[in-house]
Design an enzyme around this catalytic site. Structure first.
Site, PDB file in Angstrom:
ATOM      1  N   SER A 240       0.849  -1.192   0.000  1.00 50.59           N
ATOM      2  CA  SER A 240       0.000   0.000   0.000  1.00 50.59           C
ATOM      3  C   SER A 240       0.885   1.242   0.000  1.00 50.59           C
ATOM      4  O   SER A 240       1.975   1.243   0.582  1.00 50.59           O
ATOM      5  CB  SER A 240      -0.911   0.014   1.227  1.00 50.59           C
ATOM      6  OG  SER A 240      -1.669   1.213   1.276  1.00 50.59           O
ATOM      7  N   THR A 241       0.401   2.286  -0.665  1.00 52.21           N
ATOM      8  CA  THR A 241       1.089   3.574  -0.690  1.00 52.21           C
ATOM      9  C   THR A 241       0.089   4.666  -0.379  1.00 52.21           C
ATOM     10  O   THR A 241      -1.087   4.588  -0.752  1.00 52.21           O
ATOM     11  CB  THR A 241       1.725   3.839  -2.065  1.00 52.21           C
ATOM     12  OG1 THR A 241       0.714   3.816  -3.075  1.00 52.21           O
ATOM     13  CG2 THR A 241       2.788   2.809  -2.387  1.00 52.21           C
ATOM     14  N   GLY A 242       0.557   5.674   0.306  1.00 48.97           N
ATOM     15  CA  GLY A 242      -0.283   6.805   0.652  1.00 48.97           C
ATOM     16  C   GLY A 242       0.478   8.101   0.566  1.00 48.97           C
ATOM     17  O   GLY A 242       1.643   8.148   0.137  1.00 48.97           O
ATOM     18  N   SER A 245       2.943   7.730   3.857  1.00 56.95           N
ATOM     19  CA  SER A 245       3.698   6.528   4.206  1.00 56.95           C
ATOM     20  C   SER A 245       3.587   5.483   3.101  1.00 56.95           C
ATOM     21  O   SER A 245       2.744   5.580   2.210  1.00 56.95           O
ATOM     22  CB  SER A 245       3.180   5.923   5.518  1.00 56.95           C
ATOM     23  OG  SER A 245       1.825   5.553   5.387  1.00 56.95           O
ATOM     24  N   VAL A 246       4.481   4.494   3.210  1.00 58.08           N
ATOM     25  CA  VAL A 246       4.487   3.317   2.344  1.00 58.08           C
ATOM     26  C   VAL A 246       4.459   2.095   3.252  1.00 58.08           C
ATOM     27  O   VAL A 246       5.200   2.032   4.232  1.00 58.08           O
ATOM     28  CB  VAL A 246       5.739   3.286   1.444  1.00 58.08           C
ATOM     29  CG1 VAL A 246       5.691   2.093   0.504  1.00 58.08           C
ATOM     30  CG2 VAL A 246       5.863   4.570   0.648  1.00 58.08           C
ATOM     31  N   LYS A 269       5.216  -0.036   8.247  1.00 56.98           N
ATOM     32  CA  LYS A 269       4.772   1.281   7.794  1.00 56.98           C
ATOM     33  C   LYS A 269       5.962   2.233   7.845  1.00 56.98           C
ATOM     34  O   LYS A 269       6.473   2.566   8.916  1.00 56.98           O
ATOM     35  CB  LYS A 269       3.633   1.791   8.673  1.00 56.98           C
ATOM     36  CG  LYS A 269       2.969   3.058   8.145  1.00 56.98           C
ATOM     37  CD  LYS A 269       1.705   3.389   8.913  1.00 56.98           C
ATOM     38  CE  LYS A 269       0.988   4.580   8.296  1.00 56.98           C
ATOM     39  NZ  LYS A 269      -0.272   4.907   8.993  1.00 56.98           N
ATOM     40  N   ASP A 385      -9.756  11.066  11.061  1.00 60.42           N
ATOM     41  CA  ASP A 385      -9.732  10.769   9.616  1.00 60.42           C
ATOM     42  C   ASP A 385     -10.494   9.465   9.366  1.00 60.42           C
ATOM     43  O   ASP A 385     -10.098   8.647   8.529  1.00 60.42           O
ATOM     44  CB  ASP A 385      -8.292  10.658   9.114  1.00 60.42           C
ATOM     45  CG  ASP A 385      -8.219  10.673   7.587  1.00 60.42           C
ATOM     46  OD1 ASP A 385      -9.184  11.146   6.947  1.00 60.42           O
ATOM     47  OD2 ASP A 385      -7.213  10.200   7.032  1.00 60.42           O
TER      48      ASP A 385
END
Length: 496
Positions: A240-242, A245-246, A269, A385
């Protein structure tokens, strides 16, 4: 008359075996073959190049060499014509000398041509301007030229441009007799240094930043130490990527202590070490009373480590309250190792990506409602969030993730964040067909325990802001401890 293309009639000379094995006979035969292959090399150089009178053309090797020499001469002549056509009367000229063929007995070459291979002087490179003597001037009488002469300074400035970096293209200013004024040279010098520093910064940023699906050398070293220590068995890849963070998947290893158990599958993370994504999110940590005193004393890069520490503390609170969330394994600077929500390297789907039955959707809604109340009352936290993007569906229940931005209700914007979470949850489940789903205002009162009786959303938010302002003034006047939770775990009281 014999045909010239016919086979020759050669008579074999008989000899003894001893003569065949003789070294002297072998040398004589070798000399005869060499003389037959190269009959008169010196004569060729002195006389006409190709004639049928003085050269034996029966050797194919000699014919090939003669044709190659003639081709090379024509090729060199063509290069000279191209040079003359391109250069013309220009002060800046080009040369095809590196592409010419070298002929030791080329009779057509002019005597005034220079053999560039035998000289240290390059006529295509202009001489650098002469230096001014220590006395500060040259010449006598009316022909005195000082070091401040405009022409001399201009040529020196042009020569100094060669000291610029290799990425700064300065051209052949000396050959063109270019004269730069001090003002122009200083501007070019400043621009060259600025570009050099900018390229160095870009290179450093690339080396020391965590990009999408990639890590910087420091992060790789930390991960390598975890694997080398046996804490992690192997790191399989990115899941996952955001924006901030990765997340990588890894298989857990053995813990150094017996009281701590590492799960078989872990999620790593890695918070990105670039500050671009954190410039607009400092309000989540700057006004958090747990980190407010430390925030003002840290540089921007250490804030990212504090961001990871903040998520670790929030996850620990949630885990102690029994809320389904990832289990914290270890925190190393900006790397947070947690338990993996999923199975066999396949992460659990987000709530927005999974299709649930009506019963499961209703079950998920009541579970989230219960978790929001636990988070607010028992953990003293607001997710800040919460949406279908930060909730996973695994083993028939909802799991909360991404709590790095979570704050306490005493945060100056804590109630605003809670109302935003209630709106996201209410809209998602109302669209999902849950008839029992409360609207955002009812859900806010159910979670917080407050009884705000505003008829519309504008007045509702106005009362929320008034309560936040009242609580902030109370904290500033009486200190942080008075606004914290009491020993029984109840939320702070916002009543007048």
């Amino acid at each position: 008359m014999l045909c010239p293309w016919g086979a020759r009639n050669t008579t074999s000379i008989s000899c003894s075996l001893a003569d065949v094995m003789s070294e002297q006979l072998a040398k004589e035969l070798q000399l005869e073959e060499e003389n037959a292959a190269f009959p008169e090399v010196v004569a060729v150089a002195e006389g006409p190049f190709i004639t049928g009178e003085n050269i034996d053309t029966s050797s194919d090797l000699m014919l090939a060499q003669m044709l190659q020499m003639e081709f090379d001469r024509e090729y060199d002549a063509q290069l000279r014509r191209e040079e003359k056509k391109i250069n013309g009367d220009s002060k800046v000229s080009i040369s095809f000398e590196n592409y010419r063929k070298v002929h030791p007995y080329d009779s057509d070459s002019s005597e005034d041509e220079v053999d560039w291979q035998d000289t240290r002087h390059d006529p295509y490179r202009a001489d650098k301007p002469t230096t001014t003597p220590r006395k500060g001037f040259t010449g006598k009488g009316k022909d005195i030229t000082t070091k401040h002469d405009e022409v001399v300074c201009g040529r020196k400035n042009t020569a100094r441009m060669e000291n610029f970096g290799p990425e700064f293209q300065v051209g052949d200013g000396i050959g063109m007799d270019l004269k730069l004024s001090n003002q122009v040279f200083n501007a070019l010098k400043q621009h060259a240094y600025s570009e050099e520093r900018r390229s160095a910064r870009l290179h450093e940023k690339k080396e020391h930043s965590t990009a999408e699906k990639a890590v910087d050398p420091k992060t790789r070293l930390l991960l390598y130490k975890m694997v080398n220590a046996g804490m992690l068995e192997t790191i399989t890849g990115c899941i996952s990527t955001g924006k901030e963070s990765v997340v990588f998947h890894a298989y857990g290893g053995k813990s150094a202590t017996e009281d701590k158990v590492i799960p078989p599958e872990c999620a790593i993370k890695v918070f990105k070490t670039t500050l671009n994504e954190f410039k607009n999110r400092d309000k989540y940590i700057k006004d958090d009373y747990r980190f407010k005193d430390r925030f003002s004393k840290l540089n921007p890069r250490k804030i990212i480590r504090m961001w990871a520490e903040k998520e670790m503390h929030n996850l620990t609170r949630m885990q102690n309250a029994g809320i389904p969330c990832p289990q914290v394994v270890i925190l190393k600077k900006h790397i947070l190792v947690m338990s993996f929500i999923g199975q066999d390297q396949v992460p659990a789907p987000k709530l927005k990506d999974v299709t649930l039955k009506s019963e499961d959707m209703k079950k998920a809604y009541y579970q989230i409602l219960n978790m929001m109340q636990q988070l607010y009352k028992e953990c003293n936290l607001v997710h800040a969030d919460l949406s279908e993007y930060n909730m996973l569906w695994h083993d028939g229940k909802v799991w909360l993730i991404d709590v790095s931005q979570s704050v306490e209700p005493t945060h100056p914007h804590g109630l605003e964040f809670l109302f935003r979470d209630c709106r996201n949850v209410s809209q998602f489940f109302q669209k999902g067909g849950v008839a029992e789903a409360l609207n955002e205002r009812e859900l806010f009162n159910a979670v917080s325990g407050l009884n705000i009786t505003a008829d519309n959303e504008v007045d509702f938010q106005a009362e929320i802001e008034a309560l936040e302002k009242m609580n902030e003034d109370h904290v500033q006047n009486h200190g942080k401890k008075l606004s914290m939770f009491s020993s029984d775990g109840d939320p702070p009281i916002y009543n007048e």
